[in-house]
Design a protein around this motif. Sequence first.
Motif, PDB file in Angstrom:
ATOM      1  N   VAL A   1       0.492  -1.141  -0.007  1.00 42.93           N
ATOM      2  CA  VAL A   1       0.025   0.440  -0.127  1.00 42.93           C
ATOM      3  C   VAL A   1       0.787   1.353  -0.183  1.00 42.93           C
ATOM      4  O   VAL A   1       0.806   1.967  -0.950  1.00 42.93           O
ATOM      5  N   PHE A   2       1.941   0.994   0.871  1.00 42.05           N
ATOM      6  CA  PHE A   2       3.230   2.795   1.132  1.00 42.05           C
ATOM      7  C   PHE A   2       3.552   2.598  -0.282  1.00 42.05           C
ATOM      8  O   PHE A   2       4.715   3.074  -0.062  1.00 42.05           O
ATOM      9  N   SER A   3       3.927   1.204  -1.223  1.00 38.91           N
ATOM     10  CA  SER A   3       4.680   1.649  -2.250  1.00 38.91           C
ATOM     11  C   SER A   3       6.589   1.259  -1.781  1.00 38.91           C
ATOM     12  O   SER A   3       7.227   1.567  -2.181  1.00 38.91           O
ATOM     13  N   LEU A   4       6.690  -0.125  -0.270  1.00 41.38           N
ATOM     14  CA  LEU A   4       7.694   0.042  -0.020  1.00 41.38           C
ATOM     15  C   LEU A   4       7.756  -1.920  -0.458  1.00 41.38           C
ATOM     16  O   LEU A   4       9.384  -2.073  -0.090  1.00 41.38           O
ATOM     17  N   GLN A   5       7.529  -1.851  -1.015  1.00 50.48           N
ATOM     18  CA  GLN A   5       8.123  -3.088  -1.333  1.00 50.48           C
ATOM     19  C   GLN A   5       8.851  -3.684  -2.106  1.00 50.48           C
ATOM     20  O   GLN A   5       9.182  -2.918  -2.573  1.00 50.48           O
TER      21      GLN A   5
ATOM     22  N   ASP B   1      10.684   9.689   1.660  1.00 48.72           N
ATOM     23  CA  ASP B   1      10.079  10.046   0.921  1.00 48.72           C
ATOM     24  C   ASP B   1      10.030   8.745  -0.363  1.00 48.72           C
ATOM     25  O   ASP B   1       9.355   9.453  -2.314  1.00 48.72           O
ATOM     26  N   SER B   2       9.551   7.609   0.119  1.00 46.68           N
ATOM     27  CA  SER B   2       9.961   6.473  -1.232  1.00 46.68           C
ATOM     28  C   SER B   2       7.974   5.966  -1.178  1.00 46.68           C
ATOM     29  O   SER B   2       7.572   5.402  -1.798  1.00 46.68           O
TER      30      SER B   2
ATOM     31  N   CYS C   1       3.891  10.652  -0.468  1.00 48.69           N
ATOM     32  CA  CYS C   1       5.341  11.199  -0.180  1.00 48.69           C
ATOM     33  C   CYS C   1       6.271  11.198  -1.003  1.00 48.69           C
ATOM     34  O   CYS C   1       6.874  12.916  -0.862  1.00 48.69           O
ATOM     35  N   LYS C   2       6.167  11.060  -2.342  1.00 47.39           N
ATOM     36  CA  LYS C   2       7.014  11.546  -3.200  1.00 47.39           C
ATOM     37  C   LYS C   2       6.970  12.421  -3.340  1.00 47.39           C
ATOM     38  O   LYS C   2       6.346  12.999  -4.728  1.00 47.39           O
TER      39      LYS C   2
END
Length: 472
Positions: free
Chosen positions: A386-390, A430-431, A435-436
Amino acid sequence: MSKLNGRQTNSDDILQNSSKTLLRHHNILHESDWLQNGTYTPFKKEKIDGLRAAMDYCNSPYKGQTSKEGDIIEGFKLRNVHVFIHHGDSTSNHRSDWFGPELFNCKFRTDNNTKFKQFPDHMDRMAGKQGIRNHFLNWALYPDKDLCADSMLTSKGALQHLMLGQSLFETYTLNKDLFNEKLSINSQVYVKSTSSSRVYQSTVAFLYGFLPKFNISNMKIENSPDLHFCTKQFAVQKSCYCKYANKLKIKSMKIQSKCKGYDAVEKKHSDIMKEVFGNGILPSDFAMAEAIMPLFCHDITIPCWLSLSDKNCEEFLSDIWSAVIAQERARYNDHNLYYLKYSSIVMTPILIEIINRIKNIVENRHTPKFILYSGQESTLSPLLYVFSLQDGKWPPYASRVVIELYEHLGNISKNRFFLRFLYNGKDKTDSVIFCKGLTFKGLCSLRYFTDFVFTKMLRRFGFNSYYDACSR
């Protein structure tokens, strides 16, 4: 007008165009523009170092840890912290005729850390004192068996969370103003744990390391029947079951099953696999990796070391783990975004709950200062998506995702609250997809988070709401 990353930006324009911003971020992450024109370019096909990835997954408690939590920027005050943790090192529920969980020792032992040496005796004194109506009443508080059973937290797993708890204690209680000194820290901490022994014991170990005076009779650990911490209060029609989300997960698993990495491993290492798992139907690469990893993490000899060179054995382990990573990348690269859609749906209730707690802080209402959510891989992975942190890998043992709330001092506007997002001690703000490119002094405006959860997270996929998604 505000100045972000050296350029003048109108905040209202950003919010109005946030849907386009989110799509653009997805394009960048997937290195393609397939969301607009249907073309698709997958993950970079760089060589996978399976052995290195396997070692990272073990996450030895004795290696150095990165910890950027609580790095307060001048002019900001830390107000609230949410922590999601993955259980520690454990045995598998997959076995073969050659090995089972009995190979492992689940009797807690530690190094010369004085506080941790007292852990077993302290837990023995606390046994059965969780509270009469507590779901976890009479559950074992820590690993205390000479022989392990299936899916059981090991001594190393408990130590991982003892050390993590102690590290975050030093982060958030020493020279920080997070907790009210006039109140006990216990009263300012809220804890949820999923219904698994290895998860619950990881929770207890973390709290023992985190709290100066841990007394389980004064600390309610709330049971979460749902793996994603859905609370009926924030769900649809008082139910956390979402049939359509499960359908999406099944579709994602089918995409993974078509990955050819496992076939190559089976063809290359068929003799080793038969020696380890017998001549019957071989388990999936997921099950095989989960079965072998505890052996690898505990330096226990597997059959191939008895008949083959160390190089061949390491190659076998590396190839197994590389196949697992290839499946994870297949899940990420799926142009239908089945798993991302699934993750966005199932994480909606808990993200709304987090926003509700933050709202209490913003409006100066009482709310816990530190909230702990203790779960497993199937808990952390959707949150990371969901946060695009994978990162295309399984979250290592004792992984953590941290959300910190900061208040910009001297700013009396409604937009004075900001967030920091961390994954395993590294600042990832920032990732994060919303938020990016929009951070201010390394922090992300709370407005971007709330706008994402309430208006963009599901609508980007054509769902009008959580109810609409679950009604499909």
